[in-house]
Write an enzyme that holds these catalytic residues in place. Structure first.
Site, short mmCIF file in Angstrom:
data_model
loop_
_atom_site.label_atom_id
_atom_site.label_comp_id
_atom_site.label_asym_id
_atom_site.label_seq_id
_atom_site.Cartn_x
_atom_site.Cartn_y
_atom_site.Cartn_z
CB VAL A 154 -14.45 -4.53 9.43
CG1 VAL A 154 -15.49 -5.04 8.46
CG2 VAL A 154 -13.60 -3.42 8.81
CE1 TYR A 214 -5.66 1.02 0.63
CE2 TYR A 214 -3.65 0.71 -0.62
CZ TYR A 214 -4.99 0.42 -0.41
OH TYR A 214 -5.63 -0.47 -1.24
CE LYS A 229 -5.63 -2.56 1.74
NZ LYS A 229 -6.79 -3.45 1.97
#
Length: 245
Positions: free
Chosen positions: A60, A152, A156
Site C-alpha cells: 500500500v 506509529y 495514526k
C-alpha cells in the site's frame, strides 16, 4: 440478502487479524471483495471466502500497487463502493532520539501514505458509482501517547486528521469517510510486542481484556453499510474504555 449485497469492497491488510476478519464478514454479508496483503496470506483468506473474494499481493505504500487494487475491483466486479484502509505496521519500540530514520519513514509510508494513496485512487472510482464508504484504521494511539512508538503514534494521528479532512471534502458528493481507532486487539501485531507492554495496556483497559478482531470487523461492517448513511468524519475508539479516563 446481506447487508452489503451488491457492493464491491477493497480491504487492505487482509491476510490476518482485523483485515481477515473484515473480509470474511463482508463476504458473508454479500459483498464482492478484493483482499490485499503483502504477506501471501491473502490467498488463504480468499480461498476460505470462495468466489466472492479475489486475493491480491500488494504494497500500500506504492502508488502502482494501490492503483492495481482499485483496477482489479473494477475489472473483476464492475466498480468500487467500499475501501477499508486497514494495512499497518508497528515499527520498533524505542525512544524518539534512538528511533532510526529509515524505520520512521517506513512506518509513515505504510500507515499514513498508504491510507492517502488508497483514498486518492479509490475516490474517483467511487464517484463514478455515485458515492461510497471509506473506512480507515487509525488507533487509540492517535489520542493518547505510547512512549517508544513515535513512528506509529505520528502515523495514526495523521490518519485520524486525514479522515476528517477527506470526509469534509467529499461529504456533498456521496462519499463517507470514517476511522476506527482500535485499542489492544489480539492480532499478530500485538502478539509480537513485549508482553509487559501489552499487559500494561490491558491493565489500563476498563473492560479488563484484550479485544478481538471480529469486534473491529463488526464496526467496519456497519460503517461500510447503508445503515451508517448519515455518518461521516467520525473517529470511533474500539478500546474497551482505555481512552475515556
Amino acid at each position: 440478502m446481506g447487508r452489503l449485497a451488491g457492493k464491491v469492497a477493497v480491504v487492505t491488510g487482509a491476510g490476518s487479524g482485523m483485515g481477515a476478519a473484515t473480509v470474511e464478514r463482508f463476504c458473508a454479508e454479500g459483498a464482492k471483495v478484493v483482499a490485499v496483503d503483502w504477506s501471501g496470506n491473502e490467498e488463504d483468506v480468499a480461498r476460505h471466502c470462495g468466489a466472492s473474494c479475489v486475493p491480491m499481493r500488494g504494497d500500500v505504500s506504492q502508488a502502482e500497487s494501490v492503483e492495481q487494487m482499485v483496477a482489479l475491483a473494477i475489472e473483476r466486479f464492475g466498480g468500487l463502493d467500499i475501501l477499508y484502509n486497514n494495512a499497518g505496521i508497528q515499527g520498533p519500540i524505542v525512544d524518539t532520539a534512538e528511533y532510526d530514520e529509515d524505520d520512521f519513514d517506513k512506518v509513515i509510508a505504510v500507515n499514513l501514505k498508504g491510507v492517502f494513496l488508497g483514498m486518492k485512487y479509490a475516490i474517483p472510482a467511487m464517484l463514478e458509482r455515485g458515492g461510497g464508504s471509506i473506512i480507515n484504521t487509525s488507533s487509540m494511539a492517535s489520542l493518547v501517547s505510547f512512549p517508544g512508538m513515535s513512528g506509529y503514534c505520528a502515523s495514526k494521528g495523521g490518519v485520524s486528521m486525514l479522515t476528517k479532512l477527506t470526509a469534509a471534502e467529499y461529504a456533498a458528493r456521496g462519499i463517507r469517510v470514517n476511522a476506527i481507532l482500535p485499542g489492544a486487539i489480539d492480532t499478530g501485531m500485538t502478539q509480537s510486542m513485549p508482553k509487559d507492554y501489552i499487559d500494561g495496556a490491558v491493565a489500563a483497559t476498563l473492560m479488563g481484556r484484550i479485544g478481538r478482531p471480529d469486534e473491529i470487523a463488526s464496526l467496519a461492517l456497519f460503517l461500510a453499510s447503508d445503515e451508517s448513511s448519515f455518518i461521516t468524519g467520525t473517529l470511533t475508539p474500539v478500546d474497551g474504555g482505555y481512552t475515556i479516563v
